[in-house]
Design an enzyme around this catalytic site. Structure first.
Site, PDB file in Angstrom:
ATOM      1  N   CYS A 104     -13.202  54.915-131.176  1.00  0.00           N
ATOM      2  CA  CYS A 104     -13.434  52.934-130.758  1.00  0.00           C
ATOM      3  C   CYS A 104     -14.180  53.790-132.034  1.00  0.00           C
ATOM      4  CB  CYS A 104     -14.726  52.802-129.981  1.00  0.00           C
ATOM      5  SG  CYS A 104     -15.753  51.543-129.629  1.00  0.00           S
ATOM      6  N   MET A 318     -11.947  45.442-132.682  1.00  0.00           N
ATOM      7  CA  MET A 318     -12.321  46.527-132.714  1.00  0.00           C
ATOM      8  C   MET A 318     -12.389  47.010-133.643  1.00  0.00           C
ATOM      9  SD  MET A 318      -9.474  45.402-130.540  1.00  0.00           S
ATOM     10  CE  MET A 318      -8.072  46.129-130.913  1.00  0.00           C
TER      11      MET A 318
END
Length: 396
Positions: A104, A318
């Site tokens: 992430c 993201m």
């Protein structure tokens, strides 16, 4: 009937970039969850509140979106020249599944701050005032991330005037360098372009054939042309997430793209690999109004990008996909580069549903293959709550 009492585990709830997650020091986890496996997955699922057939994660720390159904485990690093090891778990909302297949990028911005605050970085590496350089080993993908964390009076400085679209309040800027971001273990022998092409014809049975740039950089990502999908690239979340047929189409594209990239051996395996690859569509600059009501002019951006995560259009972008965007934009001939005007460039500012973001990448052509030494972007991070999370003692 006897019921196991709750246990409490030291944890920190943090925002990193446009995501939130529950952070743990490895040594604080129960012994059974300190190693990968079913016990660890079961514990993290219970912490977040999954699987939840209602899709709300009411009985846990999650907030019912892919951006907030996240967990992080950090430990002092066993790797030479690294401070900490960082492991990311993307928790499914409605199924009993934790996806460990990728990083992430947003929560990467919080790892350095958490590591310093948690005593995981040697004191002599943290200046009293200035910037602490935290060397992070991203264990999911085997890559190095360098976080530049602002420090004041020997402690992480979290407040500041750095603004990040998709985050309501300003905070201190954390600069991230994703070193050698092209994947080495994924796809065709670890190539940045696993099919060997900058643009492929991706055949998706029952849907169509699409021009696609499939790249392993930051996170495996499939880039498509917005117009070919019937979009403009200016869409906000509801335009896609409120359309079940569109979501099913994107998931089918994602599954067949994963197969072409060598990430799975059979298309059915995509259901067990929800976090990767990502699917995104790109378009040339155009004006639109972001989800906050802030206007974005065509002249404010080099291109438009919309990306899906865990089956839904993301509210912003993201962080790992931003690395893929910056990398692909730096390589002439990719769909991302063409949408940005086609010329070689070391950085781009792209428009996403919440506003804009700038990302840079250094790409060179070596022996006929593209190499990227690093991608750079800025995020911010902040501790939201710290203490303990509680779970039933028999939950794992």
């Amino acid at each position: 009937m006897a019921h196991a009492p709750q246990i409490k585990i030291p944890a920190t709830y943090m925002r990193g970039g446009t995501s939130k997650g529950v952070f743990f020091r490895l040594r604080d986890l129960p012994a059974a969850a300190q190693a990968p496996g079913a016990a660890r997955d079961a514990l993290l699922l219970r912490v977040i509140g999954s699987p939840d057939p209602y899709g709300k994660q009411i009985d846990g720390m999650g907030a019912a979106t892919s951006s907030t159904s996240k967990t992080v485990i950090v430990a002092k690093s066993a790797k030479p020249d690294h401070d900490v090891d960082y492991l990311f778990g993307q928790v499914s909302i409605d199924t009993a599944f934790v996806d460990w297949s990728g990083n992430c990028g947003n929560l990467s911005a919080a790892v350095g701050s958490f590591a310093i605050g948690g005593g995981l970085v040697d004191a002599d590496r943290v200046p009293r005032d200035g910037v602490a350089v935290v060397r992070i080993w991203q264990a999911n993908i085997g890559k190095t991330i360098i976080a530049h964390v602002p420090v004041a009076n020997g402690e992480v400085r979290e407040t500041g005037d750095f603004e990040l679209d998709g985050v309501t309040f300003p905070a201190a800027e954390v600069r991230l360098e994703f070193m050698d971001p092209a994947a080495e273990e994924e796809g065709a022998g670890g190539s940045m372009f696993p099919t060997g092409k900058l643009v492929d014809d991706l055949e998706v049975p029952g849907v169509g054939t699409f021009k696609a740039t499939m790249i392993n950089a930051g996170i495996p990502t499939i880039f498509l042309d917005a117009e070919a999908l019937g979009y403009k690239g200016t869409e906000l979340q509801d335009a896609v997430n409120g359309d079940p047929k569109a979501l099913a189409m994107f998931e089918t594209i994602r599954a067949h793209g994963a197969l072409r990239m060598g990430l799975i051996k059979h298309v059915d395996e995509a259901a067990k690999r929800q976090h990767t690859p990502k699917v995104a569509f790109v378009a040339k600059p155009a004006g639109y109004v972001s989800s906050s009501g802030k206007p974005v002019a065509a002249g404010d951006v080099d291109l438009l990008v919309r990306a899906l995560s865990m089956g839904k259009l993301h509210h912003a972008m993201m962080g790992t996909a931003a690395v893929a965007i910056g990398t692909a934009a730096a390589i002439p001939g990719t769909l991302v580069n063409l949408a940005a005007g086609g010329q070689a460039r070391g950085a781009v500012r792209f428009g996403h549903p919440s506003g804009t973001l700038r990302v840079g990448a250094e790409a060179t052509l070596v022996d006929g293959e593209w190499r990227v030494t690093k991608a750079i972007m800025s995020r911010s991070a902040r501790v939201l709550m710290e203490g303990w999370v509680r779970v039933p003692g028999d939950a794992f």
